[in-house]
Design an enzyme around this catalytic site. Structure first.
Site, short mmCIF file in Angstrom:
data_model
loop_
_atom_site.label_atom_id
_atom_site.label_comp_id
_atom_site.label_asym_id
_atom_site.label_seq_id
_atom_site.Cartn_x
_atom_site.Cartn_y
_atom_site.Cartn_z
CE LYS A 126 -3.92 2.01 2.57
NZ LYS A 126 -4.84 1.89 3.72
CB SER B 201 -8.26 3.88 2.68
OG SER B 201 -7.44 3.23 3.64
CB SER C 48 -8.77 1.19 5.64
OG SER C 48 -9.42 2.38 5.35
N1 GLN Z 1 -13.46 4.82 6.00
C1 GLN Z 1 -12.90 5.29 7.22
C2 GLN Z 1 -12.44 6.72 7.07
O1 GLN Z 1 -12.56 7.24 6.01
C3 GLN Z 1 -11.77 4.42 7.64
C4 GLN Z 1 -10.56 4.58 6.82
C5 GLN Z 1 -9.42 3.76 7.29
O2 GLN Z 1 -9.60 2.75 8.01
N2 GLN Z 1 -8.22 4.18 6.94
O3 GLN Z 1 -11.95 7.32 7.97
#
Ligand code: GLN
Length: 491
Positions: free
Chosen positions: A78, A158, A182
């Site tokens: 990532k 994400s 995410s």
């Molecule tokens: N969807 C959540 C956010 O936008 C979690 C994102 C994540 O776990 N990095 O904050």
């Protein structure tokens, strides 16, 4: 020759050990698959030369009988993980062409154990999002499509690049990060296995920070066993991260196939939402039945503060993000947009460098931390967080070993379909996953079935602190009962 890209890590490990193929052959097969799948936009940087050099080096080691536990296994990383001499952007324009002079602890442990890097994977900008649509490199496409439709779907976020690439057989496994879901939500959207370890299990050093009290690294893989193999290399104490915990790393793979007989599995009644699709409800019941058939005992539990988790998360996470992102000022890294004064240069750089969602989070975060609002929002959210954590502790104190819930409230949706008019619509995706980050617990998402349109759905298991092993044992039971799911290739 055997199909080199559809194997699991465990299968490839055997093939490499008995010299059925080399790491270079395995790596080349994956590089070709990546090239043929650019329509998915999963990789933001391919590093074929580096991959081949790493594969050759590890082949030489394997020949001498010296390979580590991941010897020769090609992985995707990532783009939130700093990789030495390889561009790292968090998929934000503000980092521009930042090339870190150091390697994140988690990735350095993967290379220590013999893994090969194929390239950097797409993600939501600074990991803020649930659909991988906020990346400055554009959205990632899910390799899964609804039956009879060619609508492009999101892979979740994400870690959308990680999930899409693993599902589409572009890499054997990937690193990911999870601040509110995410890892687990994209895993559920792509029929892959995703693990969010206990807070402190993996070092955060060298990972671009989003919300430091919630962020954890973890793997996305094609089987529970593969996730366990990757976890063993990723986890461990790191003196460079004061929140990483000094505990021995168990052999997670040994938990695969262990009996779950007599385990107490909690089913939280607050996760039964109004308007939840019948298919999700059905899958949850089915999952519970599989665990029961394996000898586990099911008990209804209550996590009464669940309904406050999402609002509290969307105060805590933006607050931490707004202070973490203060460092992007045009002076130290990446993009700089000049101005007449230093203040104007900061403003121009941040206005140009951050996308809409990141700006929204910085504004929310700055607001909830400002004098006069701090007590009403931030402090109160921290108190709610303590109550959420206590809900889980109370259940574990009553002998519950793990908790079973759906991973997401729906299957993957179309690109551009959600959150355009109302960002909260997107935030609701994390309803089952944020509680786990707020409480610092480990969670795993395992593919468990499909909806009526043929899209994958996942189940989540939540464990006691540092008891990832139980999650691997239970995850394997679900995987054995549900089977494995691979998308039909169209790209
Ligand atoms: N969807 C959540 C956010 O936008 C979690 C994102 C994540 O776990 N990095 O904050």
């Amino acid at each position: 020759m055997t199909d080199l890209i559809s194997m699991t890590i465990a299968e490839a490990r055997n093939g490499l050990a008995n010299k059925s193929f080399t790491s270079l052959e395995l790596t080349d097969a994956h590089l070709a698959a990546i090239e043929a799948a650019r329509a998915l936009n999963a990789f933001v940087l391919e590093t074929p030369d580096k991959a081949r050099a790493m594969a050759r080096a590890i082949d030489a080691k394997i020949a001498k009988g010296e390979g580590g536990p991941l010897a020769g296994i090609p992985l995707g990383i990532k783009d939130l993980f700093a990789t030495k001499d390889v561009r790292t952007t968090a998929c934000s324009k503000i980092l521009g062409n930042f090339v870190p002079p150091y390697e994140s602890t988690v990735t350095s442990q993967l290379w220590r154990d013999g893994a090969v890097m194929l390239g950097k994977l797409n993600n939501d900008e600074f990991a803020m999002g649930s659909s991988n649509e906020t990346s400055c490199f554009g959205p990632v496409v899910n390799p899964w499509r609804r039956e009879g439709s060619n609508t492009s779907l999101v892979p979740g976020g994400s870690s959308g690049g990680s999930a899409s690439a693993v599902a589409a057989l572009l890499c054997m496994g990937a690193t990911a990060t999870d601040t509110g879901g995410s890892i687990r939500q994209p895993a559920a959207f792509t029929a892959t296995v995703g693990v969010k370890p206990t807070y402190g299990r993996c070092s955060r050093w060298g990972i671009v920070a989003f919300a430091s009290s919630l962020d954890q690294a973890g793997p996305i893989a094609r089987s529970t066993r593969d996730a366990a193999i990757l976890m063993r290399s990723m986890a461990g104490h790191d003196p460079k991260d004061t929140t990483s915990v000094d505990r021995a790393v168990p052999d997670y793979e040994a938990a695969i196939g262990k009996s779950v007989k007599g385990m107490k599995i909690g089913i939280p009644k607050e996760y039964r939402l109004d308007g939840m699709p019948a298919e999700v409800e059905k899958l949850w019941t089915e999952g519970a039945a599989w665990l029961k058939a394996a000898g586990a005992e099911l008990v209804e539990i209550s996590l009464p503060h669940t309904k406050y988790a999402l609002p509290a998360y969307y105060i805590v996470a933006p607050a931490e993000a707004s202070s973490n992102l203060a460092r992007y000022d045009g002076v130290r890294y990446g993009l700089r947009v000049p101005g007449r004064s230093i203040g104007e240069m900061y403003e121009n750089t941040r206005a140009e460098g951050f996308g809409d969602e990141v700006r929204r989070r910085v504004m929310i975060g700055t607001y909830v931390l400002s004098a006069g609002y701090y007590d009403a929002y931030y402090l109160r959210a921290q108190k709610v967080r303590t109550l959420i954590k206590k809900d889980f502790e109370d259940c574990f104190a009553k002998g519950v070993n793990a908790i079973l819930t759906p991973a997401t409230p729906s299957a993957a949706f179309g690109i551009g379909e959600k959150g355009g008019a109302d960002p909260v619509e997107m935030y609701l995706n994390d309803i089952f996953t944020v509680t786990v980050n707020m409480a610092g617990l480990p969670g795993i998402a395992v593919p468990a079935g499909k909806d009526a349109q043929g899209l994958p759905l996942g189940l989540q298991l939540i464990g006691r602190p540092f008891d990832e092993e139980t999650l691997f044992s239970l995850g394997e039971v679900v995987e054995q009962a549900a089977g494995r799911f691979t998308p039909a290739r169209w790209w």
